[in-house]
Design an enzyme around this catalytic site. Structure first.
Site, PDB file in Angstrom:
ATOM      1  CB  SER B  25      -0.832  -0.028   1.179  1.00 59.55           C
ATOM      2  OG  SER B  25      -1.711   1.310   1.153  1.00 59.55           O
ATOM      3  CE  LYS B  49      -0.865   6.990   0.032  1.00 56.99           C
ATOM      4  NZ  LYS B  49       0.416   6.822   0.292  1.00 56.99           N
ATOM      5  CG  ASN B  74       7.113   7.592   3.121  1.00 56.89           C
ATOM      6  OD1 ASN B  74       6.030   8.231   3.371  1.00 56.89           O
ATOM      7  ND2 ASN B  74       7.055   6.412   3.429  1.00 56.89           N
ATOM      8  CB  ALA B  75       6.674  12.255   6.156  1.00 55.14           C
ATOM      9  CB  CYS B 133       0.155   5.700   8.926  1.00 57.60           C
ATOM     10  SG  CYS B 133       1.130   6.988   7.784  1.00 57.60           S
ATOM     11  CB  THR B 196       7.430   2.965   7.824  1.00 52.71           C
ATOM     12  OG1 THR B 196       6.354   3.777   7.807  1.00 52.71           O
ATOM     13  CG2 THR B 196       7.418   2.671   5.990  1.00 52.71           C
TER      14      THR B 196
HETATM   15  C1  LIG Z   1       6.046   6.394  -0.108  1.00 54.47           C
HETATM   16  C2  LIG Z   1       5.466   5.321   0.921  1.00 54.47           C
HETATM   17  C3  LIG Z   1       4.164   5.357   1.025  1.00 54.47           C
HETATM   18  C4  LIG Z   1       3.393   4.419   1.871  1.00 54.47           C
HETATM   19  N1  LIG Z   1       2.143   4.575   2.322  1.00 54.47           N
HETATM   20  C5  LIG Z   1       1.149   3.615   2.775  1.00 54.47           C
HETATM   21  C6  LIG Z   1      -0.215   3.722   2.900  1.00 54.47           C
HETATM   22  O1  LIG Z   1      -0.686   4.596   2.371  1.00 54.47           O
HETATM   23  N2  LIG Z   1      -0.594   2.728   3.621  1.00 54.47           N
HETATM   24  C7  LIG Z   1       0.024   1.607   4.165  1.00 54.47           C
HETATM   25  O2  LIG Z   1      -0.410   0.734   4.757  1.00 54.47           O
HETATM   26  N3  LIG Z   1       1.436   1.566   4.105  1.00 54.47           N
HETATM   27  C8  LIG Z   1       2.128   2.617   3.243  1.00 54.47           C
HETATM   28  N4  LIG Z   1       3.129   2.287   3.252  1.00 54.47           N
HETATM   29  C9  LIG Z   1       4.265   1.455   3.954  1.00 54.47           C
HETATM   30  C10 LIG Z   1       4.342   0.218   2.809  1.00 54.47           C
HETATM   31  O3  LIG Z   1       3.275  -0.370   2.531  1.00 54.47           O
HETATM   32  C11 LIG Z   1       5.232  -0.859   3.302  1.00 54.47           C
HETATM   33  O4  LIG Z   1       4.747  -1.336   4.603  1.00 54.47           O
HETATM   34  C12 LIG Z   1       6.623  -0.378   4.065  1.00 54.47           C
HETATM   35  O5  LIG Z   1       6.949   0.525   2.902  1.00 54.47           O
HETATM   36  C13 LIG Z   1       7.702  -1.394   4.111  1.00 54.47           C
HETATM   37  O6  LIG Z   1       7.977  -2.087   2.991  1.00 54.47           O
HETATM   38  P1  LIG Z   1       9.081  -1.855   2.014  1.00 54.47           P
HETATM   39  O7  LIG Z   1      10.376  -1.960   2.746  1.00 54.47           O
HETATM   40  O8  LIG Z   1       8.939  -3.015   0.798  1.00 54.47           O
HETATM   41  O9  LIG Z   1       8.760  -0.659   1.291  1.00 54.47           O
HETATM   42  C14 LIG Z   1       4.027   3.459   2.457  1.00 54.47           C
HETATM   43  C15 LIG Z   1       5.510   3.221   2.188  1.00 54.47           C
HETATM   44  C16 LIG Z   1       6.103   4.168   1.507  1.00 54.47           C
HETATM   45  C17 LIG Z   1       7.501   4.088   1.091  1.00 54.47           C
END
Ligand SMILES: Cc1cc2nc3c(=O)[nH]c(=O)nc-3n(C[C@H](O)[C@H](O)[C@H](O)COP(=O)(O)O)c2cc1C
Ligand SMILES: Cc1cc2nc3c(=O)[nH]c(=O)nc-3n(C[C@H](O)[C@H](O)[C@H](O)COP(=O)(O)OP(=O)(O)OC[C@H]3O[C@@H](n4cnc5c(N)ncnc54)[C@H](O)[C@@H]3O)c2cc1C
Ligand SMILES: Cc1cc2nc3c(=O)[nH]c(=O)nc-3n(C[C@H](O)[C@H](O)[C@H](O)COP(=O)(O)OP(=O)(O)OC[C@H]3O[C@@H](n4cnc5c(N)ncnc54)[C@H](O)[C@@H]3O)c2cc1C
Ligand SMILES: Cc1cc2nc3c(=O)[nH]c(=O)nc-3n(C[C@H](O)[C@H](O)[C@H](O)COP(=O)(O)O)c2cc1C
Ligand code: FES
Ligand code: FES
Lengths: 257, 319, 319, 257
Positions: B25, B49, B74-75, B133, B196
Site C-alpha cells: 500500500s 493506497k 517518507n512522510a 502509519c 514503516t
Molecule cells: C512512499 C510510501 C508510502 C506508503 N504509504 C502507505 C499507505 O498509504 N498505507 C500503508 O498501509 N502503508 C504505506 N506504506 C508502507 C508500505 O506499504 C510498507 O509497509 C513499507 O514501506 C515497508 O515495505 P518496503 O520496505 O518494501 O517499502 C508506504 C510506504 C512508502 C515508502
C-alpha cells in the site's frame, strides 16, 4: 541523495521569470529535471535550463513557492535531488521548437545540445507580451531562427504560438517538433503536425512528490512522468485519454487541467 | 533446459494468489492505471493506497529521503482522493483483471467500518486496515498500538463486510504479538507486518529536518530484520496467516519472510529502486531459487525456520 | 594552516566530557584494559558492558550477523563477569585515567538498585541503566517498555547512589517519550536513546535463524533514522539532557544527533567497522566540520534542528 | 558476511583430529582463522589449515562441538565467516616451527607458504603419542626437517616438544621461531629462545564470539586476538601479564588458563 548547494548566480529573465544557477557535478541531459527544495518552503520539480556542471533552473511565478524563488539571493542554500527522468533524443537534424510559458526553460538547453551536434533549430516562441518572451536572446545566440508570437502582438505575430506551427511546417522541412508548455498548447501543436509526418515530442508536467516512480503523484495514464517522462513522443500521449484533459491534484483526484 | 517447476501460488486470507508478491500500500496505488500496471508487471495482487473519508493532499514536499539502497524515509502524509472518488480507480484496475486489495485508514472504529463497507461495494478481493502509519497524528500507529483499539476497529470492519480483513500492524510497539492477537480476536483473516518504522533525518548544513513533516517512516532493507522478527513472532502467536512486508528487494529476502512464517509478501520501496519490473524479476528469481533449493511449493516453505528453533544445544536464556 | 578552533567539550548529566563521543555499552567494555584503550583512542568517556548480579556467559554462538556496512545484528545475551568480579575491571580502566560510566541490567528495581549501589563504590562517574536489551527474556526491554517499571527502577537506583543516573531506553515501543518522562519522574539525570531494534535474520539454505538465540538486536546505520526520531521526540518531552546512540559512523552522523537534541553521543557498531581508531577520527572530523560550518561550541548545536520545526508553510497535518 | 558451504572432503588426521575441506573463494593468508558454524550447534574459531580456494580446518576434539565436527560427513552445510585476523609474516628465511596439540593446523600452511618462497623450515612437532603427531607427513612432503617428540616416547624424543627448542637453536641458525600450542608451551618456547636473539612469533587462542573486534570476548591485555592477532610477536605478549596465566571465560571472568 539530496545535495545542499548555494545559489551561485541569479538572472532576471522576464518580469515573472528568474534563472538560478548552482554548481552540481552530477551529469544531466537536456529534458531532465531536479526536485528543488527551498528550505523552509516547498520542494518542487524544475527542469534544468542549464545542464553543465554549472546548472540552472528557470522559474516562472505560478504560486507561493515560485514567487518565493524569485526573491532568492545568491548564496542562499537550496536542496537539489536528481537529475531525474529522461531526456530529448538528439537524433533528428532539423528541429522545430515550440515553446510556451516557461517551456523554453527545458527546450533551450535541448536546442543548444542539438546545435552543438550540428543540428538546425527554428523556434516558435510564445508569451503574453514581448517582455515575457523567455530566452529569445539565448536562442538567437545559438544560431536558431526565432519566430516570436505574443498574445498582445507587442512582438512578433499576434496570437497563440501554436498558430505559427502550420505555416512553419508548410515552409520548411523538419525531422521533429519539440514542444513544452500547457497541455492544451501541446495538443494544438500535435494537431497542427498531424498528417505532415513530422513527429512531435512533448515535455510534460504533472504534480510530483517523490520523483522516484514510487508515490503515483505524477501518474499519467499508465505512465509516471518522473521516470517514464517528462519527455514523451506524441504517439504515446495520444493513447492517454487524460492528456490535455485531466490531471491528478495533490490528493490524487482527477481534476480538469 | 526447462523452465522452473516450482509452484509459486499461495493462499492467504481466502485469496488465491498466482504468486506471493503483492504491491504494498502507498506505492503506485493512487490511480487505477497504476494498480493495473503493477499487476500486469507480475504482482500476485495489488493493494491500494490507504483511502480515507475525505480527500487529503498529504504533507508538503519534501516528503522523501533516500539513503543508498539500504533505506528510504517518507512522510507522504496519507494523500488520497477520498472514498467518494476512489471507486473509479478500483474499477479501472479491476477492468484490467487485477486482484485488488483495498486499504483504508481512519481515526476510529466507525470511520474504518464505514470505509470498509464502502470499499466492499467496489469489488475488491479483501480489505487491509492501515493501523500503522507512523507519522500521521491521530491516525495510523496512534490507533494501531493499542490492542483494544485494534480489536475494536477490526471487529467493526468485519461486521460491515463479507470480505477477508487483513490488519496491517506497526513495528513501533514493544509487543506486536499482542496487537496481532487483538486483531485475531476482532475477526481478522490475516495480519500484515510491518509498516514503516518512525524515523528522522536532519540536514547538517541547514540544521533542520529534511522532510517537511519532520518525522517520517523508514522502509527498505534497513527494516527487513525488524519485519522478519515481527513476522516470526506473530506466526507463533496467532493462528491466522501472516503477510510479510519490509525491505524485500530480492527473492531471497522473500524466502526469509516465507521461512519466518509469511504466506505472502508485500513489496514497496523496491519499486523505487528497481522499477515496477521488479515484480517480474522477483517471480522469476523465486522460481529459480526454489528449483535450486529443491522446494516445489511455496506452502512447503512457510514457517520452516521455526522447525529449528530453539536449535539443539542452544538454551534460550543460559545462566 | 591552523588546527580546529571548535570547542568539542560538552556537559551532560553533570559530567564534563572532553568531547561528545562515548563508547557505547557492550562494545569493548568487558575488560578494564579495553575500556582504558577506548579512552586512550580518544573517546570522551567509556560505558561498561551491562553488568548483572551473577556472571553470565550469554547465548551460544552464532551471536552476530553483519550486513554490508549498513547494519549489524547481535544476540550476545548480556554476557558479563557479574558484579562481584567486575570492580577490578573498573579499577584497571580508572587507573588509565578513563572517565567510566557503569552500565547495569536486572530483573527488577531492587536488583538494579543493588547493582547501582555496588558500582557506585567503584568510582564510576555515572550509572547507565540498561532498560532496553531487545533479546533477553525478562530483562532489558521487557522491563524497559513499561513506564511505571522505568520510573520505579530509576527511583530505586537514584535513592541508592549519589551519582547521576542515565536511563537507556528502547526504541521497541510506541511511545519513547512516555518512557523518558517516567525516567525523569524517577529522578534520572539524563536519557540515552537508543538501544538496538529487535530483529531477525534467516539463512535461506539452512532454513533457520542465523543467530543461536533467533531474535537479536539491530544496530548500525540502519537504525540511525530511528535513533534520531527518538532523540528528537525525547528532547521535546523532557527537561533532562539526552544522549544519542544508534548508527553513528561519521562526524556528520553525530552532528545530526546533536542537532536533534543530544548533548553527547555513544558509538558502538562503528568500532567493528572501523576499529577503535574511529574515536580519533570522529573527534578530528567533528572539529573540522564545526570549523567549516562556523560553529564554535558543541553547545550551539544542541537541539538546533527544532528551531526550524514546523517549517513555515508546512502545517503538521493538512486536511 | 556468512557463507554457507558444503563440506567437500574429510580426512582423519589422527585418532582425535580431522580435517574438513570446503570451497571458498575469499583470499586468506596462513595464520588467519574463520568462525565456523555447525548449524544447530556452536560457532567456533578455527585456523585455516589450508588457505587456497579449497580451504580447510583441522579440528582436534576438545569438547562437544569439536567432537560433533569429527562426525561431519562430506556434503554437510557449514557456515563460514572470515577469514579474520592477521597472518604470519613471511619475511624470515629459516624458521623453526614448534607445534603442540592442534598447533600444527595453523603452522603447516604458514610453513608451506615459506617453503614456496624458498625459505627453510625445521619443525619440532609434539604430541601425546605417535598416532597424534599432526601433519608429520605434510611437513615432510614440503621438504621440512621434522623432529618429533611424544609424551610417551612412542616416536621421536620422549617428553615435551619444548625441550627440543634449546638444542635445535644451539645447532642451527634460525631467523624466527613460529609456535602454536597451549600458552604454557609457548612460554617455554619463548624462554628457550631468550638470549639467542631469535625472535619468537606465537599464534594465540582466546575465547571468541564476534571475531570483529567488538565484543571484547577475546581481550588479551590491551589487544583483541581476533583483530590484533592471532599472530603476535613474543615481545608484545611479554608486556601482557595475563599471557600464559589467565584467560577470560565466556562470561568475561578472569580464569586460570
Ligand atoms: C512512499 C510510501 C508510502 C506508503 N504509504 C502507505 C499507505 O498509504 N498505507 C500503508 O498501509 N502503508 C504505506 N506504506 C508502507 C508500505 O506499504 C510498507 O509497509 C513499507 O514501506 C515497508 O515495505 P518496503 O520496505 O518494501 O517499502 C508506504 C510506504 C512508502 C515508502
Ligand atoms: C517535470 C517538471 C518540470 C518543470 N519545469 C519547470 C520549469 O523549468 N520552470 C517552471 O517555471 N516551472 C516548471 N515546472 C512547474 C513547477 O513545478 C510549478 O510551477 C511549481 O511547482 C509551482 O509551485 P508554486 O508553489 O509556485 O505554485 P502553487 O500555487 O503551489 O501551484 C501552482 C501550480 O503549480 C503546479 N505545482 C505545484 N506544486 C507542484 C509539484 N510539487 N509538482 C508539480 N506541479 C506542481 C500545479 O499545477 C499547481 O496547480 C515543472 C514541473 C514539472 C513536473
Ligand atoms: C584463533 C583460534 C584458532 C583456533 N584454531 C584451532 C584449530 O585450528 N584447531 C583446533 O582444533 N582448535 C582451534 N582452536 C580452538 C577451538 O576453537 C576450540 O578447541 C573449540 O572452540 C572447542 O569447542 P568445543 O565445543 O569442542 O569445546 P568446549 O567444551 O566448548 O570448550 C573446550 C575449550 O575450547 C575453547 N573454546 C570453546 N569455545 C570457544 C570459542 N568460541 N572461542 C575460543 N575458544 C573456545 C575453550 O578454551 C574451552 O575451554 C582455535 C581457537 C582460536 C581462538
Ligand atoms: C555486540 C553488542 C553488544 C551490546 N551490548 C549492550 C549492553 O550490554 N548494554 C547496553 O545497554 N547496550 C548494548 N548494546 C547496544 C549499544 O550500546 C547501542 O545502544 C546500539 O548498538 C546502537 O548503537 P550503534 O549503532 O552505534 O551500535 C550492544 C550492542 C552491540 C552491537
Ligand atoms: S513523483 Fe512520485 S511517482 Fe512520480
Ligand atoms: S571475538 Fe569479539 S572482540 Fe574478538
Amino acid at each position: 541523495m539530496r545535495r545542499i548547494v548555494p545559489v551561485s548566480g541569479r538572472t532576471v529573465e522576464t518580469p515573472t521569470t528568474v534563472t538560478l544557477r548552482f554548481e552540481d557535478a552530477r551529469p544531466a541531459a537536456p529534458g531532465q529535471f531536479v526536485m528543488l527544495w527551498i528550505p523552509g518552503d516547498d520542494e518542487i520539480p524544475m527542469s534544468l535550463s542549464y545542464v553543465g556542471s554549472s546548472k540552472g533552473v528557470t522559474v516562472k511565478v505560478m504560486g507561493p513557492t515560485s514567487r518565493h524563488i524569485q526573491e532568492i539571493a545568491p548564496g542562499t542554500l537550496l536542496g537539489v535531488r536528481g537529475p531525474y527522468g529522461n531526456a530529448f533524443e538528439l537524433t533528428p537534424h532539423r528541429v522545430l521548437v515550440v515553446a510556451g510559458g516557461s517551456g523554453a526553460a527545458v527546450l533551450a538547453p535541448a536546442a543548444e545540445a542539438l546545435r552543438a551536434r550540428g543540428g538546425e533549430v527554428e523556434v516558435a516562441l510564445g508569451a503574453t507580451r514581448a517582455s515575457e518572451l523567455l530566452f529569445e536572446g539565448r536562442f538567437a545566440a545559438m544560431g536558431a531562427t526565432v519566430h516570436p508570437a505574443t498574445d498582445d502582438g507587442s512582438r512578433g505575430a499576434r496570437g497563440f504560438v501554436t498558430e505559427l506551427v502550420g505555416p512553419l511546417l508548410a515552409r520548411g522541412r523538419f525531422d521533429a517538433i519539440w514542444t513544452c508548455g500547457p497541455e492544451v498548447m501541446m495538443q494544438k501543436v500535435i494537431a497542427a503536425a498531424q498528417g505532415t509526418g513530422v513527429p512531435v515530442v512533448c515535455s510534460v508536467e504533472r504534480w510530483m512528490k517523490c520523483g522516484l516512480g514510487l508515490c503515483d503523484a505524477c501518474a499519467l495514464g499508465p505512465y509516471h512522468v518522473c521516470v517514464d517522462g517528462p519527455v514523451f513522443p506524441a504517439e504515446r500521449l495520444g493513447a492517454v485519454p487524460e492528456f490535455g484533459r485531466t490531471k491528478h491534484d495533490a490528493a490524487g483526484r482527477r481534476v480538469p487541467g | 533446459m526447462h523452465g522452473p517447476v516450482a509452484d509459486l501460488s499461495t493462499r492467504v486470507a481466502g485469496l488465491e494468489l498466482r504468486n506471493p508478491f503483492l504491491l504494498a500500500s502507498g506505492i503506485w496505488g493512487e490511480t487505477g492505471e497504476s494498480l493495473r500496471g503493477a499487476y500486469e508487471a507480475g504482482a500476485g495482487g495489488v493493494i491500494t493506497k490507504s483511502i480515507g473519508r475525505e480527500p487529503r493532499t498529504g504533507y508538503p514536499n519534501p516528503t522523501v529521503e533516500m539513503y543508498d539502497r539500504w533505506g528510504f524515509l517518507n512522510a507522504m502524509g496519507l494523500p488520497n482522493p477520498g472514498i467518494a472518488e476512489y471507486p473509479r480507480e478500483i474499477a479501472i484496475a479491476r477492468g484490467g483483471g487485477a486482484l485488488v486489495i483495498g486499504s483504508v485508514f481512519g481515526h476510529d472504529a466507525e470511520e474504518f467500518a464505514e470505509l470498509g463497507a464502502a470499499l466492499t461495494e467496489t469489488g475488491v478481493a479483501a480489505l487491509e486496515l492501515n493501523l500503522s502509519c507512523p507519522h500521521a497524528e491521530g491516525l495510523g500507529s496512534e490507533v494501531g498500538s493499542d490492542p483494544s483499539a485494534v480489536e475494536d476497529i477490526t471487529r467493526a470492519v468485519v461486521r460491515r463486510t463479507k470480505l477477508p480483513v487483513i490488519a496491517k500492524l506497526t513495528p513501533n510497539t514493544h509487543d506486536i504479538v499482542a496487537l496481532a492477537q487483538a486483531a485475531e480476536r476482532g475477526g481478522a483473516s490475516a495480519i500484515s507486518a510491518i509498516n514503516t518504522l518512525r524515523g528522522l533525518a536532519i540536514d547538517v548544513r541547514l540544521q533542520r529536518p529534511t522532510l517537511s513533516h519532520g518525522l517520517g517512516g523508514l522502509s527498505g532493507p534497513a527494516i527487513k530484520p525488524v519485519g522478519l522478527a515481527c513476522v516470526y513472532q506473530v506466526f507463533r502467536g496467532v493462528r491466522i496467516p501472516v503477510i510479510g512486508v519490509g525491505g524485500i528487494l530480492t527473492a531471497d529476502d522473500a524466502l526469509e519472510y516465507l521461512l519466518a512464517g509469511a504466506r505472502a509478501v508485500e513489496v514497496g520501496t523496491a519499486v523505487a529502486l528497481d522499477g515496477i519490473r521488479v515484480f517480474g524479476t522477483l517471480v522469476r528469481e523465486l522460481g529459480r531459487r526454489m528449483d535450486e533449493l529443491g522446494v516445489r511449493r511455496v506452502e512447503d516453505l512457510i514457517g520452516a525456520a521455526h522447525r529449528s528453533d530453539p536449535p539443539p544445544g542452544a538454551p534460550r536464556d543460559p545462566l
